[in-house]
Motif scaffolding. Structure first.
Motif, short mmCIF file in Angstrom:
data_model
loop_
_atom_site.label_atom_id
_atom_site.label_comp_id
_atom_site.label_asym_id
_atom_site.label_seq_id
_atom_site.Cartn_x
_atom_site.Cartn_y
_atom_site.Cartn_z
N TYR A 1 -14.68 -0.44 13.66
CA TYR A 1 -14.19 0.65 14.50
C TYR A 1 -15.34 1.46 15.09
N LEU A 2 -16.37 1.70 14.28
CA LEU A 2 -17.52 2.48 14.76
C LEU A 2 -18.25 1.80 15.92
N LYS A 3 -18.06 0.50 16.08
CA LYS A 3 -18.72 -0.24 17.17
C LYS A 3 -17.89 -0.25 18.45
N GLY B 1 -14.67 4.56 18.82
CA GLY B 1 -15.40 4.97 17.62
C GLY B 1 -16.74 5.62 17.93
N LYS B 2 -17.46 5.07 18.90
CA LYS B 2 -18.75 5.64 19.31
C LYS B 2 -18.56 7.03 19.91
N LYS B 3 -17.52 7.17 20.74
CA LYS B 3 -17.25 8.46 21.36
C LYS B 3 -16.91 9.51 20.30
N LEU B 4 -16.11 9.13 19.33
CA LEU B 4 -15.71 10.06 18.28
C LEU B 4 -16.90 10.48 17.42
N LYS B 5 -17.71 9.51 16.97
CA LYS B 5 -18.85 9.88 16.12
C LYS B 5 -19.87 10.73 16.86
N ASP B 6 -20.03 10.48 18.17
CA ASP B 6 -20.97 11.28 18.96
C ASP B 6 -20.47 12.69 19.23
N SER B 7 -19.15 12.89 19.13
CA SER B 7 -18.58 14.21 19.40
C SER B 7 -18.65 15.13 18.17
N LEU C 1 -22.34 15.76 6.44
CA LEU C 1 -22.39 14.35 6.79
C LEU C 1 -22.62 14.17 8.27
N SER C 2 -23.25 13.07 8.63
CA SER C 2 -23.43 12.73 10.04
C SER C 2 -22.06 12.41 10.64
N GLY C 3 -21.99 12.45 11.94
CA GLY C 3 -20.75 12.11 12.63
C GLY C 3 -20.29 10.70 12.28
N GLU C 4 -21.25 9.79 12.21
CA GLU C 4 -20.91 8.41 11.88
C GLU C 4 -20.33 8.31 10.48
N GLU C 5 -20.93 9.01 9.52
CA GLU C 5 -20.44 8.95 8.13
C GLU C 5 -19.08 9.62 8.01
N GLN C 6 -18.86 10.70 8.75
CA GLN C 6 -17.54 11.35 8.71
C GLN C 6 -16.45 10.42 9.22
N VAL C 7 -16.72 9.74 10.33
CA VAL C 7 -15.74 8.81 10.88
C VAL C 7 -15.53 7.65 9.92
N ARG C 8 -16.61 7.11 9.35
CA ARG C 8 -16.51 6.00 8.40
C ARG C 8 -15.61 6.39 7.23
N ARG C 9 -15.85 7.56 6.67
CA ARG C 9 -15.06 7.99 5.50
C ARG C 9 -13.61 8.26 5.88
#
Length: 128
Positions: free
Chosen positions: A55-57, A61-67, A101-109
């Protein structure tokens, strides 16, 4: 203690404190976790983590983690030197403040948590 020993201790501490294993969810022992057992539950966690990585790829997912505000992880390292009697002491300690947490880690979790909920599990927290 000599300066080189202090430097060696500091370097070893820094290396070990920076190495980390990927975070994993811890499950509440509800009926689903009991019925599936530890090995099958681990497989379900692994599957959800893989889905989160996929999903992060995606563009979404990229838009969400960057926001998400990435924050920062803070670790403090302190040294204390002291002399007492005939001995010399050195104290080294680490203490992590409240980490964000980083945006990426928050989305991952969040993605992984929801995936596990959809499978019938309950997540109580995350550990490294």
């Amino acid at each position: 203690m000599t300066k080189s020993i202090v430097t060696l201790l500091f370097s070893a501490l820094l290396i070990t404190s920076c190495s980390s294993t990927p975070s994993r969810p811890e499950l509440y022992p509800n009926q689903m976790a009991k019925d599936r057992g530890p090995e099958n539950s681990k497989e379900d966690i692994d599957e959800c983590l893989k889905e989160a990585e996929a999903y992060l790829k995606t563009a979404e997912g990229k838009k969400l983690k960057d926001s998400i505000d990435p924050g920062s992880v803070s670790t403090s390292i302190g040294f204390g030197f002291g002399t007492g009697g005939s001995g010399i002491g050195l104290g080294v300690g680490t203490g992590g403040g409240r980490s964000r947490l980083s945006g990426e880690e928050q989305v991952r979790r969040n993605f992984t948590n929801q995936c596990l909920v959809n499978k019938g599990y309950q997540v109580v927290g995350w550990k490294n």
